[in-house]
Design an enzyme around this catalytic site. Structure first.
Site, PDB file in Angstrom:
ATOM      1  N   CYS A  26      16.882 -36.543  45.978  1.00 27.20           N
ATOM      2  CA  CYS A  26      16.580 -35.713  44.199  1.00 27.20           C
ATOM      3  C   CYS A  26      16.386 -37.336  43.699  1.00 27.20           C
ATOM      4  CB  CYS A  26      17.953 -34.919  43.914  1.00 27.20           C
ATOM      5  SG  CYS A  26      17.249 -33.883  42.554  1.00 27.20           S
TER       6      CYS A  26
ATOM      7  N   HIS B 102      20.684 -31.171  48.036  1.00 28.49           N
ATOM      8  CA  HIS B 102      21.983 -32.078  47.410  1.00 28.49           C
ATOM      9  C   HIS B 102      22.895 -30.873  47.986  1.00 28.49           C
ATOM     10  CE1 HIS B 102      20.696 -34.126  43.661  1.00 28.49           C
ATOM     11  NE2 HIS B 102      20.484 -33.141  43.415  1.00 28.49           N
TER      12      HIS B 102
HETATM   13  N1  GLN Z   1      16.331 -35.464  36.721  1.00 25.16           N
HETATM   14  C1  GLN Z   1      15.087 -34.950  38.058  1.00 25.16           C
HETATM   15  C2  GLN Z   1      14.642 -33.666  37.599  1.00 25.16           C
HETATM   16  O1  GLN Z   1      15.569 -32.893  36.706  1.00 25.16           O
HETATM   17  C3  GLN Z   1      16.445 -35.275  39.602  1.00 25.16           C
HETATM   18  C4  GLN Z   1      17.216 -33.873  39.048  1.00 25.16           C
HETATM   19  C5  GLN Z   1      18.080 -34.681  40.252  1.00 25.16           C
HETATM   20  O2  GLN Z   1      18.924 -35.880  40.809  1.00 25.16           O
HETATM   21  N2  GLN Z   1      19.564 -33.710  40.834  1.00 25.16           N
HETATM   22  O3  GLN Z   1      14.218 -33.355  39.128  1.00 25.16           O
END
Ligand code: GLN
Length: 251
Positions: free
Chosen positions: A95, A196
């Site tokens: 992510c 995740h």
């Molecule tokens: N901040 C990034 C987004 O909102 C990654 C979010 C995350 O790592 N879950 O896309």
């Protein structure tokens, strides 16, 4: 002599949301169950990422704020990390960490964070967050189709360069951007994904793929990893996959 792999975990204090650290625990256990040593090292702000040192790199997810805190430092490590992957090191980026391995990430504020240009993609945050269970079909090795199940929560829309290889095809969920039907990105043994969960406990085949690539770098040839009894892990993937399928299409 017991074989080992050296693992570099980037910014564990900043990029570690949704239990992404669990991915490290799975890699360590699946190596140990096979008698493979696991030399875990953290790589924080201001610390060198020596391209000759690590067989496998890992970076987790994070909110825009944490990404902004690490992006300038990560940019200073870019050349070393690209050299490491060119030399056969494996990489799993999740992510927020995945987004920073591309060319740039433009967050909700419109601020553009530099990426390291390892993965052929860029990311732009959109209004609606993409949240829910995801099911992918992957083919990391020709002819070996595998499924990946996980959970996504991102504002970022990631767009792969022309001809770039995704991690997989979206069976259910949004994926990289909710438009082009692919998820994640691959460059050599470097993988990026939005999944995740954490990802690896319910997708043991991917953990073994990463361990195999890391050991191949260390030993100079692909190892023959003995199979492990993954009944529990397989049932976890089934539950996750069923939730994703129940979600239906991408929107
Ligand atoms: N901040 C990034 C987004 O909102 C990654 C979010 C995350 O790592 N879950 O896309």
């Amino acid at each position: 002599m017991k074989p080992k792999i050296v693992v570099g975990h980037l910014y564990p204090d900043y990029l570690n949301i949704y239990a992404d650290r669990g991915n490290i625990a799975v890699l360590e256990r699946r190596a140990a169950w096979r008698g493979i040593g696991f030399d875990y090292r953290t790589i924080g702000l201001g610390e060198e990422a020596n391209p000759d040192e690590h067989d496998l790199y890992y970076v987790g997810g994070g909110q825009d704020r944490e990404q902004a805190l690490v992006a300038p430092d990560l940019a200073t490590k870019g050349e070393s990390l690209r050299e490491a992957v060119a030399g056969g090191a494996a990489f799993l980026a999740v992510c927020g960490g995945y987004q920073l391995l591309g060319r740039f990430y433009r967050g909700r504020s419109g601020a553009e964070l530099p990426g390291i240009g390892l993965l052929p993609q860029h990311t732009v945050a959109g209004e609606r967050r993409m949240i829910g269970d995801v099911l992918l079909e992957c083919e990391l090795e020709p002819g070996h189709r595998r499924t990946l199940a996980g959970f996504e929560n991102h504002a970022g829309r990631t767009y792969l360069d022309e001809g770039a290889e995704p991690l997989g095809r979206v069976v259910a969920g949004f994926g990289n951007n909710g438009e082009d039907g692919v998820e994640g990105s691959r460059f050599g043994s470097a993988l990026g994904t939005y999944l995740h969960g954490p990802l690896l406990p319910r997708n043991p085949w991917l953990a073994d793929w990463l361990i195999g690539k890391a050991l191949a770098r260390r030993l100079g040839e692909p190892p023959d990893l003995e199979p492990l009894p993954d009944d529990f892990e397989s049932s976890a993937q089934r539950v996750s996959a069923e939730r994703a399928r129940a979600r239906g299409g991408r929107f």
